[in-house]
Structures are given as structure tokens and as C-alpha cells.
Design a protein around this motif. Structure first.
Motif, PDB file in Angstrom:
ATOM      1  N   UNK A  42       0.867  -1.171   0.000  1.00  0.00           N
ATOM      2  CA  UNK A  42       0.000   0.000   0.000  1.00  0.00           C
ATOM      3  C   UNK A  42       0.903   1.220   0.000  1.00  0.00           C
ATOM      4  N   UNK A  43       0.703   2.123  -0.929  1.00  0.00           N
ATOM      5  CA  UNK A  43       1.530   3.325  -1.009  1.00  0.00           C
ATOM      6  C   UNK A  43       0.798   4.397  -1.803  1.00  0.00           C
ATOM      7  N   UNK A  44       1.234   5.631  -1.624  1.00  0.00           N
ATOM      8  CA  UNK A  44       0.676   6.736  -2.386  1.00  0.00           C
ATOM      9  C   UNK A  44       1.573   6.964  -3.597  1.00  0.00           C
ATOM     10  N   UNK A  45       0.984   6.984  -4.793  1.00  0.00           N
ATOM     11  CA  UNK A  45       1.739   7.225  -6.015  1.00  0.00           C
ATOM     12  C   UNK A  45       0.942   8.162  -6.903  1.00  0.00           C
ATOM     13  N   UNK A  46       1.545   9.317  -7.203  1.00  0.00           N
ATOM     14  CA  UNK A  46       0.916  10.330  -8.056  1.00  0.00           C
ATOM     15  C   UNK A  46      -0.465  10.719  -7.537  1.00  0.00           C
ATOM     16  N   UNK A  47      -0.528  10.895  -6.197  1.00  0.00           N
ATOM     17  CA  UNK A  47      -1.733  11.390  -5.564  1.00  0.00           C
ATOM     18  C   UNK A  47      -2.781  10.363  -5.203  1.00  0.00           C
ATOM     19  N   UNK A  48      -2.585   9.111  -5.575  1.00  0.00           N
ATOM     20  CA  UNK A  48      -3.576   8.073  -5.288  1.00  0.00           C
ATOM     21  C   UNK A  48      -2.975   6.994  -4.393  1.00  0.00           C
ATOM     22  N   UNK A  49      -3.771   6.514  -3.447  1.00  0.00           N
ATOM     23  CA  UNK A  49      -3.334   5.384  -2.625  1.00  0.00           C
ATOM     24  C   UNK A  49      -3.532   4.111  -3.443  1.00  0.00           C
ATOM     25  N   UNK A  50      -2.469   3.342  -3.547  1.00  0.00           N
ATOM     26  CA  UNK A  50      -2.442   2.143  -4.370  1.00  0.00           C
ATOM     27  C   UNK A  50      -2.356   0.900  -3.497  1.00  0.00           C
ATOM     28  N   UNK A  51      -3.039  -0.143  -3.901  1.00  0.00           N
ATOM     29  CA  UNK A  51      -3.017  -1.451  -3.242  1.00  0.00           C
ATOM     30  C   UNK A  51      -2.600  -2.438  -4.332  1.00  0.00           C
ATOM     31  N   UNK A  52      -1.350  -2.923  -4.260  1.00  0.00           N
ATOM     32  CA  UNK A  52      -0.775  -3.692  -5.359  1.00  0.00           C
ATOM     33  C   UNK A  52      -0.122  -4.978  -4.872  1.00  0.00           C
TER      34      UNK A  52
END
Length: 110
Positions: A42-52
């Protein structure tokens, strides 16, 4: 404190993780690369929180080889900004640390 480090790196696929692991060991920039799969990041990338789903590389190497390993990862990685974090190895089995030394290219080789 030893001169050994563990470098953490994540990849977006099993194929990329295997390719990078093999390249690092083949080039003697790492004695061993363990692939942990999959991990959930889970991380913030380019303004969006991502779940990858990602594949975690646990790379065993030395401080002397870190810069070359970093350059190799950055140039071969599919990520725009790959995770490359080095953690010190405080202590370890003398036999295992010696094995790492034998598997790594000499720091004097450019």
C-alpha cells in the motif's frame, strides 16, 4: 557490524523478479536473492493510494557493491521509481558471511 547489507526491492511480476534476481547473481552483485511472493503493498503514487501485489527481492550483498547494484536495478527495472533500500547486517553466521564474500565480485573490479 559487518560489511554485508540486505537490499530490498519490489517488482510488479514474478517474471521481472526472477529476471532481476538472476542478473544480480550472474553479475556477482549479489550472493543470493530471495524472492518473496506475492506481497501486498500500500503506497501513495501520483496522488492516489495504491493497493498492489508485488514480488519482494531480498538481496544479500556488500556495502562495497551497493552503488553498482543500485545502478543495475535502476537501469533494468520496469518501475519509474524502484524501491532500493539497504539495511546493515549487524551479525551473522561466520560461515554464511564467508560464503557471501566468495560469491561476490571483488570491489576492486570496475
Amino acid at each position: 557490524m559487518t560489511d554485508k547489507i540486505v537490499v530490498l526491492n519490489t517488482c510488479g511480476s514474478a517474471e521481472e523478479a526472477a529476471r532481476l534476481a538472476r542478473e544480480l547473481v550472474d553479475r556477482k552483485l549479489a550472493a543470493c536473492v530471495s524472492v518473496v511472493s506475492p506481497v501486498r503493498s500500500f503506497y501513495r503514487w501520483k496522488g492516489l493510494v495504491t493497493d498492489t501485489a508485488e514480488w519482494l527481492l531480498v538481496i544479500k550483498t556488500s556495502r562495497a557493491l551497493f552503488e553498482r547494484l543500485r545502478v543495475e536495478l535502476e537501469s533494468s527495472h520496469s518501475y519509474e521509481l524502484p524501491e532500493i533500500l539497504a539495511l546493515p547486517v549487524i551479525e551473522g553466521s561466520a560461515n554464511y558471511l564467508s560464503w557471501i564474500d566468495g560469491e561476490l565480485q571483488s570491489a576492486d573490479i570496475q
